[in-house]
Design a protein around this motif. Structure first.
Motif, PDB file in Angstrom:
ATOM      1  N   GLN A 140       6.989   7.125 -15.621  1.00 48.27           N
ATOM      2  CA  GLN A 140       8.136   7.077 -14.719  1.00 48.27           C
ATOM      3  C   GLN A 140       7.713   6.712 -13.302  1.00 48.27           C
ATOM      4  OE1 GLN A 140      11.284   7.168 -15.492  1.00 48.27           O
ATOM      5  NE2 GLN A 140      11.957   7.003 -13.352  1.00 48.27           N
ATOM      6  N   SER A 141       6.588   7.269 -12.872  1.00 48.17           N
ATOM      7  CA  SER A 141       6.087   6.981 -11.524  1.00 48.17           C
ATOM      8  C   SER A 141       5.713   5.507 -11.392  1.00 48.17           C
ATOM      9  CB  SER A 141       4.883   7.864 -11.221  1.00 48.17           C
ATOM     10  OG  SER A 141       4.367   7.589  -9.940  1.00 48.17           O
ATOM     11  N   LEU A 142       5.091   4.933 -12.444  1.00 48.52           N
ATOM     12  CA  LEU A 142       4.736   3.518 -12.405  1.00 48.52           C
ATOM     13  C   LEU A 142       5.985   2.637 -12.381  1.00 48.52           C
ATOM     14  CD1 LEU A 142       1.719   3.414 -14.882  1.00 48.52           C
ATOM     15  CD2 LEU A 142       1.651   3.058 -12.415  1.00 48.52           C
TER      16      LEU A 142
ATOM     17  N   HIS B 189       0.825  -1.208   0.000  1.00 49.13           N
ATOM     18  CA  HIS B 189       0.000   0.000   0.000  1.00 49.13           C
ATOM     19  C   HIS B 189       0.862   1.263   0.000  1.00 49.13           C
ATOM     20  CE1 HIS B 189      -2.174   3.308   2.031  1.00 49.13           C
ATOM     21  NE2 HIS B 189      -3.208   2.881   1.319  1.00 49.13           N
ATOM     22  N   ASP B 190       1.912   1.247   0.828  1.00 45.47           N
ATOM     23  CA  ASP B 190       2.740   2.442   0.945  1.00 45.47           C
ATOM     24  C   ASP B 190       3.567   2.690  -0.317  1.00 45.47           C
ATOM     25  OD1 ASP B 190       1.746   2.740   3.473  1.00 45.47           O
ATOM     26  OD2 ASP B 190       3.480   1.839   4.477  1.00 45.47           O
TER      27      ASP B 190
ATOM     28  N   HIS C 287       0.496   4.973  -3.708  1.00 45.33           N
ATOM     29  CA  HIS C 287       0.686   6.376  -4.071  1.00 45.33           C
ATOM     30  C   HIS C 287       1.077   6.520  -5.537  1.00 45.33           C
ATOM     31  CE1 HIS C 287       1.820  10.582  -3.762  1.00 45.33           C
ATOM     32  NE2 HIS C 287       3.017  10.289  -4.275  1.00 45.33           N
ATOM     33  N   SER C 288       1.984   5.659  -6.017  1.00 47.46           N
ATOM     34  CA  SER C 288       2.445   5.750  -7.410  1.00 47.46           C
ATOM     35  C   SER C 288       1.307   5.508  -8.386  1.00 47.46           C
ATOM     36  CB  SER C 288       3.566   4.738  -7.655  1.00 47.46           C
ATOM     37  OG  SER C 288       4.670   5.001  -6.815  1.00 47.46           O
ATOM     38  N   VAL C 289       0.516   4.485  -8.113  1.00 52.11           N
ATOM     39  CA  VAL C 289      -0.593   4.156  -9.020  1.00 52.11           C
ATOM     40  C   VAL C 289      -1.626   5.274  -9.022  1.00 52.11           C
ATOM     41  CG1 VAL C 289      -2.509   2.566  -9.420  1.00 52.11           C
ATOM     42  CG2 VAL C 289      -0.243   1.674  -8.842  1.00 52.11           C
ATOM     43  N   THR C 290      -1.969   5.774  -7.834  1.00 51.79           N
ATOM     44  CA  THR C 290      -2.983   6.835  -7.744  1.00 51.79           C
ATOM     45  C   THR C 290      -2.531   8.094  -8.492  1.00 51.79           C
ATOM     46  OG1 THR C 290      -3.699   5.993  -5.597  1.00 51.79           O
ATOM     47  CG2 THR C 290      -4.326   8.248  -6.153  1.00 51.79           C
TER      48      THR C 290
ATOM     49  N   GLY D 152       7.335   2.596  -8.960  1.00 52.07           N
ATOM     50  CA  GLY D 152       6.515   1.730  -8.119  1.00 52.07           C
ATOM     51  C   GLY D 152       6.847   0.258  -8.324  1.00 52.07           C
ATOM     52  N   ILE D 153       7.025  -0.127  -9.609  1.00 53.56           N
ATOM     53  CA  ILE D 153       7.379  -1.511  -9.911  1.00 53.56           C
ATOM     54  C   ILE D 153       8.738  -1.869  -9.313  1.00 53.56           C
ATOM     55  CG2 ILE D 153       7.972  -3.112 -11.770  1.00 53.56           C
ATOM     56  CD1 ILE D 153       5.837  -1.684 -13.464  1.00 53.56           C
TER      57      ILE D 153
END
Length: 326
Positions: A177-179, A140-141, A145-148, A182-183
């Motif tokens: 880039q954010s995704l 979740h942490d 945030h990245s997905v949202t 997150g990955i």
């Protein structure tokens, strides 16, 4: 025993009375009366306390002229028999008391091991639940945030694509880039989880071995070769189950003084060997335990090998092929 002694008293008194009847027929009324008191004191001595036997010695005065030695001599043998039976009964009572104490201690020991096993299983369950909660929180942490943020940027880029294409492309690039970040974070968490899981596996097997050593007093040697961290979780459960069953068989059947546990992690195979120096045998009848070991490794096309020799111990080998990686 007291009933038997009273029967002996009665036989001795009757035999003496019959002898007196032959020698002193005119005094039988006096003799029988004394003998009845004599037998009564003997009954009181057996039923209440040995001090009542003093009355028997006092009554011998009234039988002094009727050959009391005929009554005393059988009682000498009687006393020897009495002390023999008394000593034997004391020993039997001591043995019975020891057996009762051992039974109680055995029951308490079984109850302790049962409660200890339940406690350890509950700790393992609680540990798994805490680990799941931690994993959920990490996901979740790190990813939430990245997905949202990426979804919001993609929606915004879609709405301004026609009016401001350059800005929309920049927003799509930022979302991508954010995704990716997150990955990467998720991969890092998964890698850390695998390392922690392997540490838990090593701790798990050490717990099993320490418990075996503590509960049985049998000397156990453990050696691991290879990267335990690389063992797949499902195969590890099979290894763990077969180790526990093999050690259980040592306790129940082997009568061993030492056990050797060797775990080898090879590129294409997992090999667990449990060897003891117990009774051993050339032929083994497979019960529920051995059958369960075979069933446990069957989904992985594993093999179970059992070797033994009378008075030289038993060896149980578990072989599990590794999962092929691309």
């Amino acid at each position: 025993m007291k009933t038997f002694l009273l029967v002996c008293d009665t036989i001795i008194v009757i035999a003496y009375a019959l002898l007196c009847n032959l020698s002193f027929p005119n005094d039988m009324a006096h003799i029988v009366l004394v003998l009845l008191f004599f037998l009564s004191f003997r009954a009181l001595s057996l039923a209440i306390h040995d001090l009542f036997s003093i009355g028997n010695f006092f009554l011998l005065i009234f039988l002094w002229q009727y050959k009391p030695q005929l009554l005393v001599l059988p009682y000498i043998f009687y006393l020897v028999l009495y002390f023999y039976l008394y000593t034997k009964e004391e020993k039997l009572q001591a043995i019975t008391k020891d057996n009762t104490r051992l039974k109680i201690e055995t029951q308490q020991s079984r109850l302790y091991r049962l409660l200890q096993g339940k406690f350890e299983r509950q700790i393992a369950i609680n540990t798994r639940l805490k680990e799941r909660q931690r994993i959920a929180q990490d996901i979740h942490d790190l990813l939430g945030h990245s997905v949202t943020a990426s979804v919001l940027q993609l929606e915004a880029a879609k709405s301004i694509m026609d009016e401001d294409p350059e800005r929309a492309k920049q927003m799509i690039t930022n979302a991508t880039q954010s995704l990716r970040e997150g990955i990467d974070n998720i991969r890092s968490v998964v890698h850390q989880m695998r390392a922690e899981a392997s540490d838990m596996q090593a701790a798990d097997i050490n717990t099993i071995i320490d418990k075996f050593r503590r509960d049985t007093g049998i000397i156990i040697h453990y050696k691991a070769d290879g990267d335990i961290n690389a063992i797949e979780p499902d195969r590890w459960e099979a290894i763990r189950g077969n180790l526990q069953e093999a050690l259980s068989n040592v306790i129940k059947h082997a009568n061993a003084t030492q056990v050797w546990v060797d775990l080898q992690v090879m590129p294409g195979m997992l090999r667990l060997q449990v060897r003891d120096d117990g009774l051993g045998a050339e032929i083994y009848e497979e019960g529920m335990g051995i059958s369960g070991m075979r069933q446990r490794i069957a989904p992985f096309a594993g093999s179970l090998i059992i070797r033994g020799e009378p008075k030289k111990g038993t060896t149980i080998i578990t072989l599990i092929p590794r999962r092929k990686t691309a």
